[in-house]
Enzyme design. Structure first.
Site, short mmCIF file in Angstrom:
data_model
loop_
_atom_site.label_atom_id
_atom_site.label_comp_id
_atom_site.label_asym_id
_atom_site.label_seq_id
_atom_site.Cartn_x
_atom_site.Cartn_y
_atom_site.Cartn_z
N GLY A 145 -22.03 -43.56 -7.72
CA GLY A 145 -20.87 -44.28 -7.16
C GLY A 145 -19.63 -43.42 -7.29
CG ASP B 169 -28.19 -49.60 -2.63
OD1 ASP B 169 -27.70 -49.90 -3.74
OD2 ASP B 169 -28.45 -50.45 -1.77
CG HIS C 45 -12.04 -38.46 -6.71
ND1 HIS C 45 -12.22 -39.21 -5.58
CD2 HIS C 45 -12.20 -39.29 -7.75
CE1 HIS C 45 -12.47 -40.46 -5.95
NE2 HIS C 45 -12.46 -40.53 -7.25
CG ASP C 46 -14.07 -38.72 -11.34
OD1 ASP C 46 -12.88 -38.57 -11.03
OD2 ASP C 46 -14.49 -39.74 -11.89
CD GLU D 17 -11.21 -52.99 -15.69
OE1 GLU D 17 -11.66 -52.11 -16.43
OE2 GLU D 17 -11.35 -52.97 -14.46
CG HIS E 25 -14.10 -51.73 -13.03
ND1 HIS E 25 -12.76 -51.40 -13.06
CD2 HIS E 25 -14.54 -51.27 -11.83
CE1 HIS E 25 -12.42 -50.78 -11.96
NE2 HIS E 25 -13.47 -50.69 -11.19
CG ASP F 47 -20.34 -43.91 -3.21
OD1 ASP F 47 -20.59 -44.94 -2.56
OD2 ASP F 47 -19.42 -43.85 -4.05
CG HIS G 96 -14.38 -42.83 -13.28
ND1 HIS G 96 -13.55 -41.83 -12.88
CD2 HIS G 96 -13.59 -43.71 -13.95
CE1 HIS G 96 -12.32 -42.07 -13.29
NE2 HIS G 96 -12.33 -43.21 -13.94
CD GLU H 269 -15.89 -49.09 -15.65
OE1 GLU H 269 -14.73 -49.52 -15.46
OE2 GLU H 269 -16.81 -49.20 -14.82
CG ASP I 136 -19.50 -39.25 -10.08
OD1 ASP I 136 -19.62 -40.45 -10.40
OD2 ASP I 136 -18.41 -38.75 -9.74
CG ASN J 190 -13.73 -43.61 -0.11
OD1 ASN J 190 -14.16 -44.51 -0.83
ND2 ASN J 190 -14.33 -43.23 1.00
C1 LIG Z 1 -14.21 -48.49 -7.59
S1 LIG Z 1 -15.05 -47.24 -6.75
C2 LIG Z 1 -15.13 -45.92 -7.94
C3 LIG Z 1 -15.33 -44.60 -7.29
C4 LIG Z 1 -15.32 -43.40 -8.23
N1 LIG Z 1 -16.36 -43.46 -9.23
C5 LIG Z 1 -13.98 -43.29 -8.87
O1 LIG Z 1 -13.86 -43.53 -10.07
O2 LIG Z 1 -13.02 -42.97 -8.17
C6 LIG Z 1 -16.72 -47.83 -6.76
C7 LIG Z 1 -17.69 -46.95 -5.98
O3 LIG Z 1 -18.98 -47.58 -5.99
C8 LIG Z 1 -19.57 -47.34 -4.74
N2 LIG Z 1 -20.64 -48.30 -4.50
C9 LIG Z 1 -20.53 -49.63 -4.22
N3 LIG Z 1 -21.74 -50.16 -4.02
C10 LIG Z 1 -22.64 -49.15 -4.20
C11 LIG Z 1 -24.05 -49.09 -4.16
N4 LIG Z 1 -24.79 -50.18 -3.88
N5 LIG Z 1 -24.65 -47.90 -4.40
C12 LIG Z 1 -23.91 -46.79 -4.67
N6 LIG Z 1 -22.56 -46.79 -4.74
C13 LIG Z 1 -21.94 -47.96 -4.50
C14 LIG Z 1 -18.42 -47.49 -3.78
O4 LIG Z 1 -18.71 -46.92 -2.51
C15 LIG Z 1 -17.30 -46.78 -4.52
O5 LIG Z 1 -17.24 -45.42 -4.20
#
Ligand SMILES: C[S@@+](CC[C@H](N)C(=O)[O-])C[C@H]1O[C@@H](n2cnc3c(N)ncnc32)[C@H](O)[C@@H]1O
Length: 416
Positions: free
Chosen positions: A258, A304, A263-264, A380, A324, A283, A320, A353, A256, A216
């Site tokens: 995930g 989820d 932070h965003d 990507e 990807h 998240d 965000h 992205e 937002d 994170n």
């Molecule tokens: C690569 S991080 C990006 C986090 C944030 N959006 C950023 O740009 O900093 C991907 C995010 O997806 C979340 N994630 C993964 N599986 C998920 C799910 N099944 N439901 C919700 N969030 C999920 C992860 O916990 C993580 O915070």
């Protein structure tokens, strides 16, 4: 190693010790001189600094011999990565930042309980590579970089990647050979699963290693210091989102999905404090439980994204660096839940992205693409890839707002 039939004979070995491109050096130096003069008049200009940095890299590459490049890649840089990770975990960078002046290896070792003989060798390498300033025998002063290593948003990326994922990186070749050298885009068949013999995705794996918070923080650090979609010169938030939005107190404005530890949305609140409606962070429960120091005006929702979206009819759903991480079939299932919640003619989906150009991709985007391929069996995407993914999900791309070199774009969509 097998050499394909018909390959031309190996070139003369002297090329290994000849500079890569000495004839280009004068032109690069002229360019550097002009770019440097320009930057000194506009020191805050992001693009000018990146252009000068690109020229500086070109200079190094032109001057280096293949042998030197090879040694840098496979000795110097791995040694830096391992040394930095060990020193970070032991707290050496914190000790150095606290003193903020020349400090001896002995003092650092005493404060961190590291073996001074071991630490001396690691610090010597970081000094020779320019990450510390050697001020005496076994004595070093911090650099801007090493000071920043005392921040979790910079430092946490090292244990996250080096301890959590390097084994997978080193097994990627083996994984690919087992697939007849074909690219794999399948979230249940990843190099991580092959290397670690686990049935987990990257997020679950890192959490099992005690590295969830590190990831994170790493994500928060990755996004720092680059143009952001919500800046006035990238995406006109007022005109495209706030205007026409439901102004009732509990109307979801920006969701937002995930969003990690928020932070965003925190940045959005700072930059657009007078937005209508609610900001909602979603998240997985295990991530939401770790949210600290987030403005209480941002609602936190454990969610989820493979399940029904609980907030219907938001002005904008935002993802965000989420899609990807997944190949197209998984993205399609995530998008289905977003699309079902969107209100026709009102809701937007904002996908933040990389949009990889057909040529001239930025090194940060290409690095991320390869890491995503290795860790997630995902990718990507180019604009054509995004269209192929978003349109069958029932979305229409309204516009792609570019953040410039090395920054993600904002793909603005509405229901088709
Ligand atoms: C690569 S991080 C990006 C986090 C944030 N959006 C950023 O740009 O900093 C991907 C995010 O997806 C979340 N994630 C993964 N599986 C998920 C799910 N099944 N439901 C919700 N969030 C999920 C992860 O916990 C993580 O915070």
């Amino acid at each position: 190693m097998t050499i394909p039939n018909g390959a031309s004979p190996a070139p003369n070995a002297s090329i290994a010790t000849s500079p890569n491109d000495l004839p280009s050096v004068p032109a690069i130096l002229n360019q550097i001189s002009a770019q440097g003069a320009h930057l000194s008049t506009t020191p805050q200009d992001y693009d000018s600094r990146l252009q000068l940095l690109a020229s500086a890299r070109a200079l190094v590459q032109a001057l280096e011999t293949p042998r030197e490049t090879m040694i840098k890649h496979i000795w110097a840089q791995p040694a830096v990565q391992v040394g930095i990770t060990m020193m970070y975990e032991a707290g050496v960078f914190h000790v150095m930042a606290k003193k903020d002046g020349p400090i001896t290896v002995e003092e650092c070792a005493e404060a961190t309980k590291m073996d001074p003989k071991l630490l001396a060798r690691l610090m010597r390498h970081l000094g020779s590579m320019g990450y510390l300033i050697e001020t005496g025998v076994d004595e070093y002063a911090p650099t801007n970089f090493s000071r920043a290593m005392s921040l979790r948003i910079i430092g946490d990326g090292y244990p996250c990647i080096i301890n959590g994922l390097f084994n997978t990186l080193s097994k990627f070749g083996e994984f690919t050979k087992a697939h007849d050298n074909k690219m794999v885009l399948n979230h249940t068949d990843t190099a991580l699963r092959h290397a670690e013999k686990v049935d987990m995705d990257v997020f679950t794996w890192l959490r099992s290693m005690g590295l969830g918070a590190h990831l994170n923080n790493h994500m928060a650090g990755y996004h720092q210091g680059r143009p952001s979609w919500m800046d006035a010169n990238v995406y006109p938030v007022e005109e495209r989102l706030a205007k026409g939005a439901d102004t009732s107190h509990d109307a979801p404005f920006l969701v937002d999905i995930g969003g990690s530890t928020g932070h965003d949305l925190a940045e959005f609140l700072t930059k657009h404090p007078r937005h209508p409606g609610k900001l909602i962070l979603e998240d997985l429960p295990v991530v939401i439980d770790h949210v600290q120091q987030l403005d209480s005006r941002i609602e936190r929702v454990p969610y989820d994204f493979h399940t029904e979206q609980p907030h219907k009819g938001a002005r904008a759903y935002y993802m965000h660096s989420v899609l990807h991480d997944w190949p197209d079939d998984v993205c399609a299932s995530i998008l289905k839940n977003v699309v079902a919640a969107m209100k026709p003619g009102y809701s937007r989906l904002l996908v933040n992205e990389c949009v990889i150009p057909d040529r001239g991709a930025d090194w940060q985007a290409t690095a991320l693409d390869v890491m995503i391929m290795i860790e997630f069996s995902a990718k990507e995407r180019t604009l054509a890839d995004w269209s192929r993914l978003l349109e069958p999900a029932g979305l229409r791309i309204m516009n792609v707002w570019s953040g410039g070199d090395g920054a993600e774009s904002l793909i603005e969509c509405q229901l088709a």
